[in-house]
Design a protein around this motif. Structure first.
Motif, short mmCIF file in Angstrom:
data_model
loop_
_atom_site.label_atom_id
_atom_site.label_comp_id
_atom_site.label_asym_id
_atom_site.label_seq_id
_atom_site.Cartn_x
_atom_site.Cartn_y
_atom_site.Cartn_z
N LEU A 1 8.33 2.36 3.53
CA LEU A 1 7.74 1.05 4.02
C LEU A 1 6.55 0.33 3.33
CD1 LEU A 1 7.30 2.04 7.90
CD2 LEU A 1 9.17 0.68 6.93
N LEU A 2 5.85 1.37 2.42
CA LEU A 2 4.73 0.67 1.63
C LEU A 2 5.68 0.15 0.57
CD1 LEU A 2 2.36 3.84 1.25
CD2 LEU A 2 2.03 1.60 2.52
N THR A 3 6.73 0.38 -0.19
CA THR A 3 7.26 -0.22 -1.06
C THR A 3 7.80 -1.70 -0.51
OG1 THR A 3 8.01 1.95 -2.13
CG2 THR A 3 9.20 -0.16 -2.80
N GLU A 4 8.43 -1.42 0.61
CA GLU A 4 9.05 -2.85 1.17
C GLU A 4 7.60 -3.74 1.43
OE1 GLU A 4 10.37 -4.62 5.52
OE2 GLU A 4 10.98 -2.33 4.88
N ALA A 5 6.69 -3.51 1.79
CA ALA A 5 5.45 -4.33 2.06
C ALA A 5 4.86 -4.81 0.59
CB ALA A 5 4.57 -3.68 2.83
N ALA A 6 5.09 -4.09 -0.61
CA ALA A 6 4.66 -4.68 -1.64
C ALA A 6 5.67 -5.59 -2.05
CB ALA A 6 4.72 -3.46 -2.73
N LEU A 7 7.09 -5.32 -1.83
CA LEU A 7 7.90 -6.38 -2.35
C LEU A 7 7.79 -7.47 -1.58
CD1 LEU A 7 11.27 -3.92 -2.41
CD2 LEU A 7 10.16 -5.51 -4.44
N ALA B 1 4.57 -8.65 5.69
CA ALA B 1 4.19 -7.68 5.00
C ALA B 1 2.87 -6.64 5.66
CB ALA B 1 3.67 -8.19 3.48
N ALA B 2 2.11 -7.29 6.08
CA ALA B 2 0.85 -6.75 6.71
C ALA B 2 1.23 -5.98 7.98
CB ALA B 2 -0.17 -7.72 7.25
N ALA B 3 2.39 -6.46 8.73
CA ALA B 3 2.77 -5.83 9.63
C ALA B 3 3.67 -4.66 9.13
CB ALA B 3 3.96 -6.58 10.75
N VAL B 4 4.47 -4.58 8.24
CA VAL B 4 5.07 -3.39 7.63
C VAL B 4 4.17 -2.24 7.16
CG1 VAL B 4 6.66 -2.65 5.94
CG2 VAL B 4 7.01 -4.58 7.18
N LEU B 5 3.19 -2.66 6.74
CA LEU B 5 1.86 -1.88 6.13
C LEU B 5 1.25 -1.25 7.37
CD1 LEU B 5 0.54 -1.06 3.56
CD2 LEU B 5 -1.27 -2.86 3.88
N LEU B 6 0.93 -1.85 8.35
CA LEU B 6 0.35 -1.20 9.42
C LEU B 6 1.33 -0.43 10.09
CD1 LEU B 6 -1.56 -4.37 10.65
CD2 LEU B 6 -2.72 -2.57 9.96
N VAL C 1 11.21 -6.70 14.91
CA VAL C 1 10.38 -8.17 15.27
C VAL C 1 10.23 -8.68 13.79
CG1 VAL C 1 8.28 -9.42 15.70
CG2 VAL C 1 9.22 -7.26 17.25
N THR C 2 9.90 -8.12 12.62
CA THR C 2 9.71 -8.49 11.59
C THR C 2 10.88 -9.02 10.94
OG1 THR C 2 9.88 -6.44 10.10
CG2 THR C 2 7.62 -7.22 11.07
N ALA D 1 6.65 7.39 18.41
CA ALA D 1 5.95 6.73 17.16
C ALA D 1 7.06 6.18 16.35
CB ALA D 1 5.26 7.82 16.24
N LEU D 2 8.31 7.06 16.09
CA LEU D 2 9.39 6.24 15.35
C LEU D 2 10.16 4.97 16.02
CD1 LEU D 2 10.99 6.30 12.62
CD2 LEU D 2 12.44 8.05 13.99
N THR D 3 10.22 5.38 17.35
CA THR D 3 10.92 4.12 18.14
C THR D 3 9.74 2.89 18.16
OG1 THR D 3 12.01 5.81 19.73
CG2 THR D 3 11.52 3.55 20.19
N THR D 4 8.67 3.13 18.04
CA THR D 4 7.65 2.07 17.99
C THR D 4 7.76 1.46 16.67
OG1 THR D 4 6.23 2.97 19.65
CG2 THR D 4 5.24 1.23 18.24
N ALA D 5 7.64 2.07 15.73
CA ALA D 5 7.71 1.65 14.38
C ALA D 5 9.14 0.75 14.14
CB ALA D 5 7.75 2.96 13.37
#
Length: 240
Positions: A94-100, A212-217, A18-19, A8-12
């Motif tokens: 990650l949520l904070t990053e997506a918000a930024l 941002a959507a990719a980070v959120l997902l 990519v982003t 899971a962490l490696t995939t994340a």
């Protein structure tokens, strides 16, 4: 609380790599030339600009560096406070990053692809994205996944073609090679995808919103994977 190593962490981290390429496509091709995640390149561009070469303005690099510094400080504070309270910090970061990144996209609505003029709006977007990437660097650094950094591919690329040193305890472990390939391939794929979207006249703000959507997902997927892992580890109630 440290994220649990595993698929899971490696995939994340691979998705985040990519982003990074997509973000740098917007940063370099639209906002700058400037880098917001790869600060090595940004520092070089700043040096070139200060020397008066290449027609570069130092303003973009300064905005990126300032935002990145603020993001790194924010990331350090967020992870430290989470550790102090014994809670997971990876998904909230990650949520904070997506918000930024979403905020940067909203500001970037006034930025057009192909316009050579660099305005205060460009620099504002650069600073906000730089903040997100500074936070990202702290998050991924503290995740401590060997050979898989989401913002630096140089070491991974070098390691792929370097013979193991004498006494190396893990010279040929397959997972290390996979991580290096993921890091290099994902960075290239992200840069290619980001540039292709811009070439297809997708607005820069839309590319940032996609990131941002990719980070959120990614945050949601990692949280779900953690919950499933926790449920498997809990002892079952009842008889057997």
């Amino acid at each position: 609380m440290q994220p649990t190593p595993g698929t899971a962490l490696t995939t994340a981290l691979t998705v985040l790599t990519v982003t990074t390429g997509m973000v740098e496509a917007v940063s370099f091709l639209v906002l700058g030339p400037v880098f917001t995640a790869v600060q090595t390149g940004n520092l070089l561009l700043l040096g070139f600009a200060v020397a008066g070469e290449g027609g570069l303005s130092p303003a973009a690099s300064v905005a990126s560096l300032g935002g990145f510094t603020a993001g790194a400080l924010l990331g350090a504070r967020l992870t430290r406070d989470a550790d102090r309270h014994g809670v997971r910090w990876f998904p909230p970061a990650l949520l904070t990053e997506a918000a930024l990144l979403t905020a940067a996209a909203l500001v970037a609505r006034a930025v057009e692809t192909g316009d050579p003029t660099r305005t205060a709006t460009h620099h504002a977007v650069t600073a906000i994205v730089g903040t997100a990437m500074g936070l990202r660097n702290v998050t991924t650094l503290r995740a401590r996944v060997p050979d898989l950094s989401t913002t630096v591919a140089t070491r991974s690329l070098t390691a792929l073609f370097t013979l193991p040193a004498p006494g190396d305890p893990h010279p040929t472990e397959p997972w290390r090679i996979r991580h290096r390939l993921f890091a290099v391939g994902a960075m290239f794929a992200g840069g290619l995808l980001g540039a292709a979207l811009l070439h297809a006249t997708v607005p820069p703000y839309a590319v940032l919103l996609t990131v941002a959507a990719a980070v959120l997902l990614t945050a949601a997927g990692h949280t779900l994977a953690n919950r499933r892992a926790d449920n498997r580890m809990r002892p079952r109630r009842g008889g057997g």
